[in-house]
Enzyme design. Structure first.
Site: not given
Length: 928
Positions: A34, A501, A525-526, A581
C-alpha cells in the site's frame, strides 16, 4: 564527547551502518504494497539508503519511531538517557511493566519491539548524554535528525549544526507538553522537491482550443481539470493544432473547466481530439534556522475559525521553554502559582491567558492521541526530508487540545494529582473523574486491516472495554492485534470478533448488543460499510467516531446523538462507473483496458465455471441431460455447458491451441467490428474522434515478448481448471497478492495487449495491480494522525461536551494542509408549531401480540396528533390507502404484516402524513 551505540545484538560499539545497495533492492510487496502507491519506488529506494537519528523515547518519540521504521529507512538510531518509569506506560506503547521494574533505559527497552516491525531496517540504540557540550560530529553519519523532549537551547544548537553542514542534515524538532504540541522543520537553504503534491497525473480530454492570445483550452464533457495557475500541462494527440503536441505550457486557470495556455494565434486551427497531462515541476524550498524563525515564525493554520491560535501557542510554548531554563523543571501539575508565572512570561505577546494557564497546568502530562496525531505529521516530514517527495512543512506546526481541558478547569487540583499508576500522565490533563469514566467505556470498534493497530493502541491509555471485530476482510483478520493491545495495557478488556458487520450478522450485533455500548468507532475502507454502521448507531442512539485515510489524506467525522448530523445525512458523489460500450469498443485510457481484462478474468475463471457447476447440481447425469435435450426440452444453462464441454482440452497441446485462438479473438478478429477510421456520424463529425480511439488488429508474432507472455497467460483458461471429478470445474476468485497463481499475469498481459491495440500508453504491473485490485493507498503516518485525532474526540464524547467542542478534520500531509471544522449541526424538521423531529428522535409506539395496523395509526394520532397516510417498513409498503386492498390491512396485526425475527425488540417504521396549515405567532401561514 563521542556517542557510543548499541547494535541489535546489544553490544556497545562505534556505529557502523550495514552496507545495502538500494538501487538493486527488490521491494517487498507483502510489506510495502500500500505504501508503494503513496511514495513510489524511487522514494522507497531513497529511504532504504538513509540513516536517521531520533532522540527521546517518550510517547511522541515512539510514535515517530514506529512510523519511520514501517516506512523502511536503512538505519534508525534510538537515543535516550532516561530510565523507564510507571508514568511512561501511559503513553509509550512499546514499554512493559518489567521494563519499569528493572529500571531499563528507555531506548534499550523499546529497541526489540521497534526492530521487529520491519526486518529490513537496522535499528540500534544510544544512551550517551546529549547536551550543549556534546561534540556533534557524530551526526554527520545521518541524513535526518529528530529531537523530542529536548530543551530549546539544545534544539537550536543541533539545528545550527545541521543547517550549516554541507550537505545540510535535515532537522526536525518535536515537542508535546500536555495539551500543546509543535513541530519545527529545517531542511537547509536549498531543498529540492521532485513532486510537491504526489497527485497522479490523469489524462484529461480536450473539447476545444481557441486561436488567440491567450488560447483557451476547454475540457470535454464539462470535466473539472483540477489545475492551479502556474502549473504546466503537456499536450498529446491534438489534431489540427499539432504544434502543441509534446510541448508543455504554463496554465492560467479561468474556470473549473477551462484555462489559458499563452499565445496560440499563430498556430493551425484546432480540429479535434487530444488530451493533456499535468507536468510535475520540481520546486526548491528555502528554510531558515530555528533561531531565525523564533521571532517571525512561518506557521501552518489548521483551524481557520482560530487563525490566531498557532502564533499564540508559539508564544506560550516559548514561555514554557523560558520557564524550564529559569527553574530547571516544568510547571507543577495543577499549580496556580506556576501558571501565573507563565502568564507573566507572555505579557509582551498578545496571548490568550486561558491557553497559557491550561498549558502550565498540564505541561507535565501527556495526551497519547495528541502525540499520535503530531507523531504522524512529524514522521511524514521525515520521509519528505529523506526523499524530496511532497511539499515540506514551512516551518512550524502547532496544535492544541484546549477544548478537552477547558471544561475541567473548575475542578480541584487533587483531581489532577499523580497516583503512581500508568494513567498519571493522562490524569494530569483530564483529571481522575474523566479517567474513571474512560475506564468504564464500552467501545465497538469496526476496522479493516491497515487501521487495526493504530486504532487499538490509541485507546489503550484509556483502558476501555473494547469489542474489536474485523469488518469486511474476515479472511485477513489477525488476532495478534487484540493480543498486542493486551500487551500494551493488561488492564484493558478486548473481545475480538471475526464477523462481518452487516445485515446478515444482525443476530449477533443486535439491539441488545448495541444497548450495552457507549459508542462506536469505525475505520473502514468503503462507503457502504460506513453507511450501514452509521444507520445502526443512529437507530440505537450511539455516538459514532468515523475516520479514514487514502494515501497521505485523512478525515475524521464525529457523530453525536441529538447534536450532529449522521454520516448518512450527506451523500458522497457516486463512484464513477465505466460504461459498458466504452469497455467493449471504445477504451480511451489505461483504466478502461485494465477493467476490460479484469472482467475477462471474472467471466472466464469465475462466472462460467460457477454456471457450469450449478447446472450439474440440478441435473444428475450427462445421460439424463442428453435425453431431455433430445425431447426438445429447454434447459437453462445447457448451451454454455455444452460449449465448455466441447472445448475441454484433453492434453497440453489443446490448451496451447485454445490460447492461440483466444489471442486472435481478443486482439485481432473483434477489432474489425467498429466503423472504419474516417466514418462520419449523422452530425457530420468524425466517428473516431477523441476520446474514441480507432483500434488496430495485432498480428500474432512469437518474437514479440508481450504477445508471447500474453499467450502463455491466456493458457490459464477455464478449460484448464477442471477438477478430477468429471462434471465439476473449479472457479477461481481473483487474488491480486499471490504472484504464483497467475491472476495478475493474465490481467496485466491482456490489458497491455488491448492498450497497444488502441494506442494507449501501457501501465506497469504495479499500477495495473492497484487498479485491478482496487487497492487503497495507505501509509502509517496518515493512519497514525487520523487515529490520534479521532481518539481525541472520544474524550469529548465521554465527557458529554457541548456541540462547539467537537471538531471534524480533513488533512493532506503531502501538501501539507490540515483543516479543522465544527461538526455539522443536526437539522430539525418542523411539523407544526409545537412539534418537530430530527434523525435522532424516536417516536415509540408500544404494541402487543394482537396490535393491529389500525391500532398503530390511532396510537400515532393520539400521542402525536398526526394521522399517518402511509406506513413503510424498509422497502415494504405496509399501508398506502390509494393502493388496492390496503384498507383491508387495517385489521391485520402488525406482527403478521412485518413478520419480525424472534429476537427483535422493536422495528423501525417510516410514517408519512398529509401536509396541514398552521399559523405561527407572526401571523404567517406555514405548511407542515
Amino acid at each position: 564527547m563521542n556517542l557510543s551505540y548499541t547494535d541489535s545484538a546489544s553490544r556497545t560499539s562505534e556505529f557502523s551502518p550495514p552496507e545495502m545497495s538500494a538501487d538493486s533492492m527488490e521491494i517487498d510487496d507483502s510489506l510495502y504494497s500500500r505504501q508503494r502507491y503513496v511514495l513510489g519506488d524511487s522514494a522507497m529506494q531513497q529511504m532504504a539508503q538513509s540513516s536517521v537519528f531520533l532522540s527521546g523515547m517518550g510517547g511522541l518519540g515512539v510514535e515517530i519511531a514506529k512510523n519511520i521504521v514501517l516506512a523502511g529507512v536503512k538505519v534508525l538510531t534510538l537515543h535516550d538517557t532516561k530510565l523507564c518509569e510507571t508514568w511512561d506506560l501511559g503513553s509509550n506503547f512499546f514499554l512493559r511493566q518489567d521494563d519499569v521494574l528493572t529500571q531499563r533505559n528507555r531506548a534499550l527497552a523499546v529497541h526489540p519491539r521497534v526492530a521487529e516491525l520491519n526486518p529490513y531496517v537496522h535499528v540500534d540504540t544510544s544512551s550517551s548524554s546529549l547536551d550543549l557540550s556534546t561534540d556533534l560530529c557524530f551526526l554527520k553519519r545521518y541524513q535526518c535528525v529528530i529531537l523530542t523532549e529536548a530543551r530549546l537551547s539544545l534544539q537550536k544548537k543541533i539545528n545550527d549544526f545541521c543547517h550549516f553542514h554541507q550537505p545540510p542534515i535535515r532537522f526536525i524538532g518535536c515537542d508535546a507538553y500536555g495539551i500543546c504540541v509543535r513541530v519545527f522543520c529545517d531542511f537547509g537553504d536549498q531543498f529540492e522537491v521532485s513532486d510537491p503534491t504526489g497527485e497522479e497525473a490523469k489524462e484529461m480530454f480536450i473539447q476545444n482550443i481557441t486561436q488567440g492570445n491567450p488560447g483557451v483550452v476547454t475540457c470535454m464533457d464539462s470535466r473539472t481539470h483540477g489545475l492551479q495557475t502556474g502549473q504546466s500541462v503537456l499536450f498529446r494527440e491534438v489534431n489540427g493544432m499539432v504544434t502543441l503536441n509534446g510541448t508543455a505550457r504554463q496554465v492560467t486557470v479561468l474556470s473549473p473547466y477551462s484555462f489559458a495556455v499563452g499565445d496560440t494565434s499563430c498556430l493551425q486551427p484546432y480540429a479535434h481530439g487530444g488530451y493533456f497531462l499535468l507536468v510535475k515541476t520540481p520546486r526548491t524550498y528555502s528554510f531558515e534556522t530555528m533561531e531565525q524563525q523564533l521571532s517571525e515564525p512561518q506557521v501552518l493554520t489548521p483551524d481557520f475559525s482560530k487563525p490566531e491560535a498557532p502564533l499564540q501557542i508559539h508564544a506560550a510554548m516559548l514561555a514554557l521553554d523560558a520557564f524550564q531554563e529559569q527553574h530547571n523543571r516544568l510547571p507543577n501539575i495543577g499549580c496556580c502559582q506556576d501558571a501565573e508565572v507563565l502568564v507573566k512570561l507572555t505579557e509582551e505577546a498578545p496571548v490568550n491567558s486561558e491557553l497559557v494557564r491550561c498549558l502550565s497546568r498540564t505541561a507535565q502530562g501527556s495526551l497519547p492521541p495528541l502525540a499520535a496525531a503530531v507523531g504522524g505529521i512529524a514522521s511524514q516530514e521525515v520521509l519528505k526530508a529523506l526523499t524530496g517527495k511532497f511539499a515540506p512543512l514551512q516551518q512550524w506546526f502547532y496544535l492544541d487540545a484546549i477544548e478537552v481541558v477547558k471544561p475541567l478547569l473548575s475542578l480541584s487540583a487533587e483531581e489532577f494529582s499523580p497516583r503512581g499508576d500508568r494513567y498519571d500522565g493522562l490524569r494530569a490533563c483530564i483529571g481522575e473523574t474523566m479517567c474513571l469514566e474512560l475506564h468504564k467505556l464500552r467501545v465497538f470498534m469496526v476496522t479493516t486491516p491497515h487501521y487495526n493497530n493504530p486504532c487499538c493502541h490509541n485507546p489503550h491509555c484509556y483502558n476501555p472495554h473494547c469489542y474489536n471485530p474485523h469488518c469486511y476482510n474476515p479472511h485477513c483478520y489477525n488476532p495478534r492485534s487484540a493480543v498486542a493491545t493486551l500487551e500494551i495495557n493488561p488492564e484493558m478488556q478486548v473481545d475480538a470478533h471475526l464477523n462481518k458487520v452487516c445485515p446478515a450478522t444482525e443476530g449477533v450485533y443486535n439491539d441488545l448488543f448495541y444497548s450495552r455500548l457507549h459508542l462506536v468507532v469505525t475505520a473502514l475502507d468503503n462507503v457502504e460499510a460506513r453507511r450501514y454502521v452509521d444507520s445502526r448507531s443512529v437507530s440505537n442512539q450511539k455516538a459514532l467516531l468515523d475516520s479514514g485515510t487514502m494515501g497521505t489524506k485523512g478525515h475524521t467525522e464525529i457523530i453525536v446523538p441529538n447534536l450532529t448530523e449522521s454520516y448518512n445525512s450527506h451523500r458522497d458523489p457516486p463512484e464513477e462507473e465505466i460504461p459498458f460500450c466504452t469497455l467493449k469498443s471504445f477504451p480511451a485510457v489505461i483504466e478502461h483496458t485494465i477493467q476490460w481484462a479484469r472482467d475477462k478474468f471474472e467471466s472466464a475463471f469465475a462466472h462460467k465455471p460457477t454456471i457450469y457447476n450449478m447446472f450439474w447440481q440440478t441435473h444428475s447425469s450427462a445421460e439424463a441431460v442428453l435425453q431431455r435435450m433430445q425431447q426438445r426440452e429447454t434447459l437453462e444453462g445447457a448451451f454454455q455447458v455444452v460449449k465448455l464441454l466441447s472445448r475441454r482440452p484433453s492434453q497440453w497441446e489443446h490448451c496451447i491451441i485454445l490460447a492461440r485462438l483466444k489471442f486472435d479473438k481478443y486482439f485481432k478478429r473483434k477489432v474489425t467490428l467498429p466503423p472504419p477510421p474516417h466514418t462520419h456520424t449523422h452530425t457530420d463529425s468524425l466517428f473516431w474522434q477523441s476520446p474514441k480511439r480507432p483500434p488496430s488488429p495485432i498480428e500474432f508474432d512469437l518474437k514479440d515478448s508481450l504477445q508471447l507472455e500474453g499467450t502463455i497467460d491466456t493458457l490459464l483458461t477455464p478449460d484448464c481448471v477442471w477438477t478430477t471429478e468429471r462434471l465439476r470445474m473449479s472457479p477461481r476468485m481473483f487474488e491480486k497478492d499471490d504472484d504464483l497463481n497467475g491472476h495478475m499475469d493474465f490481467v496485466a498481459s491482456a490489458s497491455s495487449l488491448r492498450a497497444r491495440m488502441y494506442s494507449i500508453e501501457v501501465a506497469d504491473r504495479l499500477k495495473t495491480k492497484r487498479i485491478a485490485g482496487k487497492i487503497i493507498p495507505a501509509i502509517a503516518t496518515a493512519t497514525a494522525a487520523v487515529a490520534g485525532l479521532v481518539s481525541l474526540e472520544l474524550v469529548k464524547v465521554v465527557g458529554g461536551y457541548g456541540f462547539e467542542s467537537f471538531n471534524n478534520c480533513f488533512f493532506n500531509l503531502a501538501i501539507p494542509v490540515m483543516v479543522l471544522t465544527e461538526a455539522a449541526p443536526v437539522k430539525r424538521t418542523q411539523i407544526r408549531e409545537d412539534i418537530s423531529f430530527s434523525i435522532w428522535d424516536r417516536w415509540t409506539v408500544w404494541g402487543h401480540q394482537h396490535f393491529s395496523l389500525s391500532d398503530f395509526i390511532n396510537a400515532v394520532l393520539v400521542n402525536y396528533g398526526i394521522e399517518p397516510t402511509m406506513v413503510v417498513h424498509g422497502v415494504k409498503m405496509l399501508y398506502v390507502p390509494v393502493m388496492p386492498g390496503h384498507n383491508k390491512r387495517l385489521k391485520l396485526t402488525m406482527q403478521k404484516l412485518i413478520k419480525p425475527s424472534v429476537d427483535r425488540r422493536y422495528v423501525d417504521l417510516t410514517v408519512s402524513f398529509a401536509p396541514e396549515y398552521y399559523f405561527s405567532p407572526d401571523g404567517d401561514a406555514h405548511t407542515a
